[in-house]
Design a protein around this motif. Structure first.
Motif, PDB file in Angstrom:
ATOM      1  N   ASP A  46       0.835  -1.198   0.000  1.00  0.00           N
ATOM      2  CA  ASP A  46       0.000   0.000   0.000  1.00  0.00           C
ATOM      3  C   ASP A  46       0.875   1.255   0.000  1.00  0.00           C
ATOM      4  OD1 ASP A  46      -2.541  -1.046  -0.122  1.00  0.00           O
ATOM      5  OD2 ASP A  46      -2.858  -1.062   2.033  1.00  0.00           O
ATOM      6  N   LYS A  47       0.363   2.283  -0.649  1.00  0.00           N
ATOM      7  CA  LYS A  47       1.009   3.590  -0.653  1.00  0.00           C
ATOM      8  C   LYS A  47       0.146   4.514   0.201  1.00  0.00           C
ATOM      9  CE  LYS A  47       3.399   3.143  -5.088  1.00  0.00           C
ATOM     10  NZ  LYS A  47       3.261   1.692  -5.128  1.00  0.00           N
ATOM     11  N   VAL A  48       0.669   4.865   1.361  1.00  0.00           N
ATOM     12  CA  VAL A  48      -0.116   5.542   2.390  1.00  0.00           C
ATOM     13  C   VAL A  48       0.327   6.994   2.540  1.00  0.00           C
ATOM     14  CG1 VAL A  48      -0.818   5.492   4.813  1.00  0.00           C
ATOM     15  CG2 VAL A  48      -0.289   3.354   3.632  1.00  0.00           C
ATOM     16  N   LYS A  60       5.789   3.838  12.641  1.00  0.00           N
ATOM     17  CA  LYS A  60       6.241   2.436  12.727  1.00  0.00           C
ATOM     18  C   LYS A  60       5.062   1.485  12.819  1.00  0.00           C
ATOM     19  CE  LYS A  60       6.864   2.299  17.781  1.00  0.00           C
ATOM     20  NZ  LYS A  60       6.106   3.551  18.022  1.00  0.00           N
ATOM     21  N   ASP A  61       3.967   1.930  13.454  1.00  0.00           N
ATOM     22  CA  ASP A  61       2.778   1.084  13.561  1.00  0.00           C
ATOM     23  C   ASP A  61       2.144   0.864  12.190  1.00  0.00           C
ATOM     24  OD1 ASP A  61       3.137   1.045  16.325  1.00  0.00           O
ATOM     25  OD2 ASP A  61       1.901   2.830  16.606  1.00  0.00           O
ATOM     26  N   ILE A  62       2.077   1.911  11.380  1.00  0.00           N
ATOM     27  CA  ILE A  62       1.513   1.794  10.036  1.00  0.00           C
ATOM     28  C   ILE A  62       2.334   0.828   9.196  1.00  0.00           C
ATOM     29  CG2 ILE A  62       1.105   3.059   7.882  1.00  0.00           C
ATOM     30  CD1 ILE A  62       0.309   5.462   9.574  1.00  0.00           C
ATOM     31  N   LEU A  63       3.650   0.927   9.276  1.00  0.00           N
ATOM     32  CA  LEU A  63       4.518   0.061   8.482  1.00  0.00           C
ATOM     33  C   LEU A  63       4.372  -1.401   8.872  1.00  0.00           C
ATOM     34  CD1 LEU A  63       7.803   2.183   8.391  1.00  0.00           C
ATOM     35  CD2 LEU A  63       6.006   2.048   6.646  1.00  0.00           C
ATOM     36  N   ASN A  68       6.371  -4.054   2.545  1.00  0.00           N
ATOM     37  CA  ASN A  68       6.600  -3.073   1.476  1.00  0.00           C
ATOM     38  C   ASN A  68       5.575  -1.934   1.462  1.00  0.00           C
ATOM     39  OD1 ASN A  68       8.865  -4.540   0.425  1.00  0.00           O
ATOM     40  ND2 ASN A  68       7.411  -5.958  -0.507  1.00  0.00           N
ATOM     41  N   ILE A  69       4.976  -1.639   2.608  1.00  0.00           N
ATOM     42  CA  ILE A  69       4.134  -0.447   2.699  1.00  0.00           C
ATOM     43  C   ILE A  69       5.028   0.787   2.610  1.00  0.00           C
ATOM     44  CG2 ILE A  69       2.692   0.947   4.244  1.00  0.00           C
ATOM     45  CD1 ILE A  69       1.501  -1.640   5.325  1.00  0.00           C
TER      46      ILE A  69
END
Length: 216
Positions: A46-48, A60-63, A68-69
């Motif tokens: 995903d590209k966030v 870091k939580d999102i990653l 490969n986010i």
């Protein structure tokens, strides 16, 4: 802690006191942030984009939601940009994370660059809400998801920051705003948060989440 002094830092943290306020906001926003990231349904590659990522503590939580986010965060506060870069040196060096000084009303991105976008407790500070939403629509891929999270104003229950330059939104105000755009409302969710202490008082805040999709 002086309530007025804190309130004036929330939109645009500056200097050492702004850094201190941001640390407090991490605690106050931990619950609403986790819910927002869950609702994005993040997955591999995903590209966030996060609008208003503050000091970047939760990057870091999102990653961690997938492999490969790639993450981009923007903020209008140069102080927060510096702090977020300090906290995320390794993922920045590995090019998984990019931190950019920008506002939501004028984002320096190509059209349809991100498939997942979120913003948490920033809507109160948007100078031109319809322009802000049109910018998110522009940079979001077709069928991309945008989660707009905020705490609606409920008289007698909410923290009242209106005298400090905030625009206080009731739930119906955001609904009316979104209905003026091309976004499709997938769902709206209301959650009563765990009790938090702010300015010496305990509050049971409600957070609301708009899950929006870009469709043509």
């Amino acid at each position: 802690m002086d309530f007025e002094k804190v309130a004036k830092q929330l939109a645009h943290p500056v200097g050492s006191f702004g850094i201190e306020v941001a640390l407090g906001m991490n605690h106050l926003n931990q619950f609403i942030s986790k819910n927002t990231y869950d609702l994005l349904q993040l997955g591999d590659s995903d590209k966030v984009l996060e609008v208003g990522m503050g000091n970047g503590k939760f990057i870091k939580d999102i990653l961690s939601y997938g492999d490969n986010i790639s993450y981009t965060g923007i903020d209008i506060s140069e102080t927060m940009i510096v702090e977020a870069k300090k906290l995320n040196e390794k993922p920045i060096d590995s090019r998984r994370v990019d931190i950019i000084h920008a506002s939501i009303e004028k984002m320096p991105f190509w059209e349809e660059q991100f498939n997942k976008v979120c913003t948490i407790n920033t809507v109160y500070f948007w100078k031109a809400p319809l322009i802000a939403l049109s910018e998110v629509y522009r940079i979001l891929t077709e069928d991309g998801v945008f989660v707009l999270s905020f705490r609606p104003y409920i008289e007698g229950q909410s923290l009242d920051f209106s005298q400090y330059g905030f625009t206080e939104y009731k739930a119906e105000d955001i609904m009316a705003l979104v209905n003026k755009t091309n976004f499709k409302i997938v769902d709206t969710i209301n959650i009563t948060e765990p009790p938090v202490v702010f300015n010496g008082q305990t509050h049971n805040l409600m957070s609301q989440y708009y899950i929006l999709r870009k469709t043509r």
